[in-house]
Design an enzyme around this catalytic site. Structure first.
Site, PDB file in Angstrom:
ATOM      1  N   LYS A  31       0.804  -1.214   0.000  1.00 51.34           N
ATOM      2  CA  LYS A  31       0.000   0.000   0.000  1.00 51.34           C
ATOM      3  C   LYS A  31       0.844   1.274   0.000  1.00 51.34           C
ATOM      4  O   LYS A  31       0.472   2.278  -0.610  1.00 51.34           O
ATOM      5  CB  LYS A  31      -0.950  -0.002   1.199  1.00 51.34           C
ATOM      6  CG  LYS A  31      -1.981  -1.126   1.188  1.00 51.34           C
ATOM      7  CD  LYS A  31      -2.932  -0.999   2.369  1.00 51.34           C
ATOM      8  CE  LYS A  31      -3.952  -2.128   2.406  1.00 51.34           C
ATOM      9  NZ  LYS A  31      -3.358  -3.422   2.730  1.00 51.34           N
ATOM     10  N   LYS A  74      -2.429   0.451   9.161  1.00 50.70           N
ATOM     11  CA  LYS A  74      -2.804  -0.531   8.135  1.00 50.70           C
ATOM     12  C   LYS A  74      -1.583  -1.330   7.709  1.00 50.70           C
ATOM     13  O   LYS A  74      -0.518  -0.752   7.461  1.00 50.70           O
ATOM     14  CB  LYS A  74      -3.393   0.175   6.900  1.00 50.70           C
ATOM     15  CG  LYS A  74      -4.697   0.903   7.157  1.00 50.70           C
ATOM     16  CD  LYS A  74      -5.141   1.697   5.946  1.00 50.70           C
ATOM     17  CE  LYS A  74      -5.532   0.814   4.797  1.00 50.70           C
ATOM     18  NZ  LYS A  74      -6.105   1.607   3.666  1.00 50.70           N
ATOM     19  N   GLY A 134      -9.314  -6.202   5.878  1.00 47.79           N
ATOM     20  CA  GLY A 134      -9.416  -5.697   7.244  1.00 47.79           C
ATOM     21  C   GLY A 134      -8.392  -6.273   8.193  1.00 47.79           C
ATOM     22  O   GLY A 134      -8.350  -5.897   9.365  1.00 47.79           O
ATOM     23  N   HIS A 145     -16.701   4.393   1.742  1.00 47.38           N
ATOM     24  CA  HIS A 145     -15.792   3.545   0.967  1.00 47.38           C
ATOM     25  C   HIS A 145     -16.450   3.302  -0.391  1.00 47.38           C
ATOM     26  O   HIS A 145     -17.409   2.548  -0.493  1.00 47.38           O
ATOM     27  CB  HIS A 145     -15.572   2.231   1.720  1.00 47.38           C
ATOM     28  CG  HIS A 145     -14.624   1.296   1.046  1.00 47.38           C
ATOM     29  ND1 HIS A 145     -13.935   0.335   1.734  1.00 47.38           N
ATOM     30  CD2 HIS A 145     -14.255   1.149  -0.247  1.00 47.38           C
ATOM     31  CE1 HIS A 145     -13.185  -0.354   0.896  1.00 47.38           C
ATOM     32  NE2 HIS A 145     -13.368   0.123  -0.321  1.00 47.38           N
ATOM     33  N   HIS A 201     -13.799  -3.441   9.430  1.00 41.48           N
ATOM     34  CA  HIS A 201     -13.175  -3.113   8.146  1.00 41.48           C
ATOM     35  C   HIS A 201     -13.444  -4.156   7.069  1.00 41.48           C
ATOM     36  O   HIS A 201     -12.742  -4.197   6.057  1.00 41.48           O
ATOM     37  CB  HIS A 201     -11.662  -2.912   8.310  1.00 41.48           C
ATOM     38  CG  HIS A 201     -11.304  -1.900   9.353  1.00 41.48           C
ATOM     39  ND1 HIS A 201     -11.576  -0.552   9.217  1.00 41.48           N
ATOM     40  CD2 HIS A 201     -10.720  -2.039  10.581  1.00 41.48           C
ATOM     41  CE1 HIS A 201     -11.157   0.093  10.293  1.00 41.48           C
ATOM     42  NE2 HIS A 201     -10.639  -0.785  11.124  1.00 41.48           N
ATOM     43  N   GLU A 225      -9.849   1.346  -4.958  1.00 37.48           N
ATOM     44  CA  GLU A 225     -10.634   1.679  -3.768  1.00 37.48           C
ATOM     45  C   GLU A 225     -10.305   3.101  -3.317  1.00 37.48           C
ATOM     46  O   GLU A 225      -9.137   3.466  -3.177  1.00 37.48           O
ATOM     47  CB  GLU A 225     -10.360   0.681  -2.651  1.00 37.48           C
ATOM     48  CG  GLU A 225     -10.696  -0.752  -3.047  1.00 37.48           C
ATOM     49  CD  GLU A 225     -10.798  -1.684  -1.857  1.00 37.48           C
ATOM     50  OE1 GLU A 225     -10.559  -1.230  -0.717  1.00 37.48           O
ATOM     51  OE2 GLU A 225     -11.124  -2.865  -2.061  1.00 37.48           O
ATOM     52  N   ARG A 251      -7.390  -8.074  -8.803  1.00 42.85           N
ATOM     53  CA  ARG A 251      -8.113  -9.339  -8.989  1.00 42.85           C
ATOM     54  C   ARG A 251      -9.591  -9.022  -9.145  1.00 42.85           C
ATOM     55  O   ARG A 251     -10.010  -7.875  -9.047  1.00 42.85           O
ATOM     56  CB  ARG A 251      -7.907 -10.254  -7.780  1.00 42.85           C
ATOM     57  CG  ARG A 251      -8.279  -9.571  -6.463  1.00 42.85           C
ATOM     58  CD  ARG A 251      -8.321 -10.497  -5.286  1.00 42.85           C
ATOM     59  NE  ARG A 251      -8.400  -9.810  -4.014  1.00 42.85           N
ATOM     60  CZ  ARG A 251      -9.477  -9.248  -3.504  1.00 42.85           C
ATOM     61  NH1 ARG A 251     -10.609  -9.261  -4.190  1.00 42.85           N
ATOM     62  NH2 ARG A 251      -9.455  -8.658  -2.335  1.00 42.85           N
TER      63      ARG A 251
END
Length: 646
Positions: free
Chosen positions: A116, A158, A165, A208, A234, A274, A296
């Site tokens: 990330k 995160k 999550g 989200h 999450h 996202e 994916r």
């Protein structure tokens, strides 16, 4: 197009891929672990191969074994589904080195988005807005704590790898940071083999919203957005498309950003960008930020299929086979509204604890799309995700699609395991959600109301009692007389830990009076079936001594054998037991140690999640009955406290 593909997955997504492949005339090869020998995906595929024991690391995660099976079966390509090896670039390279085609993006594209922190830097360079935060390489706890202070609390820790999550913790105050960091790292290490984290600003009213993208390695398009704001821990619960309140200006801005992201890495196949949105002032084009990319097919892809009429798995197969994108951006339709609810075997009142069990009864109503990898008689295993099905509805408007979802959930019948079915139905009736006023904190704020226990109506208890006595069908329903008076029968039932006694008096064939806690319910059977005080009997299922009534929260009643009561309180409240089968990851106490109520005693890993077991009261540890590394069954005693002398 391919002649034959291997599906490197199991459950619902394997079944989903098989259905599309079959419609295209493509043969399918399934793989299965010992736990999945009789699974639905095995039965649906043209061929199936055993690949190892139940543990994913010994079966579904053994990439070389999967490749060898594909070559042996004569498959030309491998579809990874989602989860397992779907976002593993090393697996992609091994597949291609073996002369096979990976139905998905390239290894470099997966690597670019796999961490990330690196992905955020890449997106910044591509002109995609990112959330304020720390994405650096320095993982020293003090440095991370300092970064959190600089960003400003609340913050979100995160894991840089993975998703779902796991390895994610919200921290609202500096004094909580160290413990949250340890917990997030431990879970990330277990799930992904990588305990590195990043720190982000926690958005106070977040939504989200994600954008479905599709590329062919050169060009890319988006297939509009999905709102995934209804989450717990999450993890997504109900998704919908399009996002409520979305404006054309906002959709265009997000779609363009998502396509830029896909093109920046030469993306091929289905993917999802996202975004986190600050919805405190509505949906504004300057209030969305990139979070991560899932390289994916997403679990929630059916809602996009419903509103576009496009089969995303078909697109995956066609593009992987060398075809260009089937449609240009201007050709992609957007029609109506769709919802997807994730039906899980889980105990909602106990903190959404994943559950196991054999599905003794499983029936879904017409009027909804059901994507499922299980059938009646199948067992929900402790080794894999406890999903039972995805329930998808579509309608010309959001209101109609949501009403269809409520009806579908209320009419779904599941017995043999506790589920989140009643919780999902309650969510669809939530006033704020129905109005489209959603954010990621909705469930947490209103959880008590969403999981409040529903007391079964007297006529339902009466039906359960009559069923437990075996008097609702067959010859037994006509018996129960003596020469001088009706015969009374006593039935003891347990519901939610409470025992109740019903007295059944059969008055005539097809007629009885059931006494429960001072009330009397008249039961009568006519040509249409049984009625209880005039209310028609609800659908039900019985498995052994357990009766499930499919009404409201689907109350479950157990027939109590009086002979079993004597040994019922063996533990005396002093035992800390495993709530489900799992692996003991850590034990934090020793015999003779004093503990306080709420103190952490052990960690159990099950269903890919870590569960912390705590002391229910102050006391002294009498003995520790399990050690780190032990695989235990549900109900296994882990820690015993000394008798409370108070």
């Amino acid at each position: 197009m391919f002649d034959k593909i291997l599906i490197a997955n199991r459950g619902e997504i394997a079944c989903r891929i098989i259905e599309t492949a079959r419609s295209l005339g493509v043969a399918t090869v399934a793989v299965y672990s010992e736990a999945d020998a009789r699974a639905k995906h095995v039965a649906l595929a043209d061929e199936a191969f055993l690949i190892g024991p139940p543990q994913p690391a010994e079966s579904y995660l053994k990439g070389q074994t999967l490749i060898e099976v594909a070559l042996e079966a004569g498959a030309q390509a491998i579809h990874p589904g989602y989860g397992f090896l779907s976002e593993n670039p090393d697996f992609v390279e091994a597949v291609e080195a073996a002369g096979l085609i990976f139905i998905g993006p390239s290894a470099p594209a997966i690597r670019a988005m796999g961490l990330k922190d690196a992905a955020k830097r890449l997106m910044e360079a591509a002109g995609v807005p990112v959330v304020p935060g720390y994405h650096g390489d320095n993982q020293d706890p003090e440095h991370l704590a300092g970064a959190a202070e600089a960003i400003g609390y609340p913050v979100l820790i995160k894991a840089v790898a993975g998703g779902g999550g796991k390895g994610m913790r919200k921290v609202v105050a500096p004094q909580d940071f160290a413990a949250a960091l340890d917990s997030a790292r431990g879970e990330a290490r277990t799930a992904f083999g990588n305990d590195a984290v990043l720190i982000e600003k926690y958005v106070e009213k977040p939504r989200h919203i994600e954008v479905q993208v599709f590329g062919d390695g050169h060009e890319a398009v988006h297939l509009y957005e999905r709102d995934c704001s209804l989450q717990r821990r999450h993890q997504k619960v109900i998704e919908e498309a399009p996002a409520p309140g979305m404006t054309e200006e906002m959709r265009a801005a997000m779609g363009e950003a998502a396509v830029r992201a896909a093109k920046a890495i030469g993306y091929k196949g289905a993917g999802t960008i996202e975004f986190i949105i600050d919805a405190s002032d509505g949906l504004r084009p300057d209030r969305f930020w990139f979070m991560e990319m899932n390289t994916r097919l997403q679990v929630e892809h059916p809602v996009t299929e419903a509103v576009t009429g496009i089969d995303l798995v078909e697109w995956q197969l066609r593009v992987a086979a060398g075809e260009p994108l089937p449609m240009g951006q201007a050709q992609i339709p957007l029609k109506g509204h769709a919802f997807e609810a994730r039906l899980y075997a889980e105990d909602v009142p106990k903190g959404f604890l994943p559950a196991t069990g054999t599905l003794s009864h499983l029936v879904f109503p017409d009027g909804a799309r059901i994507d499922s990898g299980v059938r009646a008689g199948d067992t929900i295993s402790p080794f894999y995700d406890p999903m039972i099905a995805k329930v998808i509805t579509h309608g010309p408007t959001r209101e109609i699609a949501l009403a269809r979802m409520t009806r579908a959930l209320e009419r779904s019948e599941v017995a043999g395991s506790v589920t989140n079915l009643a919780f999902l139905a309650a969510l669809t009736r939530h006033q704020g959600f129905a109005a489209g006023d959603v954010d990621t904190g909705l469930i947490e704020r209103d959880l008590d109301g969403l999981i409040s226990a529903e007391v079964p109506a007297p006529h339902l208890v009466a039906q359960a009692a009559l069923a437990a006595a075996g008097l609702m069908e067959g010859p037994a329903a006509l018996t129960g007389f003596t020469l001088w008076a009706p015969l009374d029968r006593r039935v003891s039932l347990a519901h939610e830990g409470e025992e109740m006694v019903a007295t059944i008096r059969v008055r005539a064939p097809g007629a009885a009076v059931i006494g429960i806690e001072g009330m009397e319910i008249v039961a009568e059977r006519d040509a249409s079936g049984w009625r209880f005080d005039g209310a028609k009997a609800v659908p039900m299922a019985r498995a052994g001594a357990r009766i499930t009534l499919f009404s409201g929260a689907a109350p479950v009643f157990d027939l109590v054998d009086p002979l079993d009561r004597a040994g019922a309180d063996v533990g005396g409240g002093n035992l800390i037991e495993a709530p489900m089968p799992g692996l003991v990851k850590a034990v934090f106490v020793a015999a003779g140690e004093a503990v306080e109520a709420g103190q952490r005693l052990a960690i159990l890993e099950a269903m890919k999640m870590e569960h912390t077991l705590v002391a229910a009261r102050d006391g002294v540890v009498a003995e520790v009955l399990a050690a780190a590394g032990d695989q235990v069954e549900a109900g296994a005693a882990l820690v015993r406290l000394e008798e409370d002398e108070a």
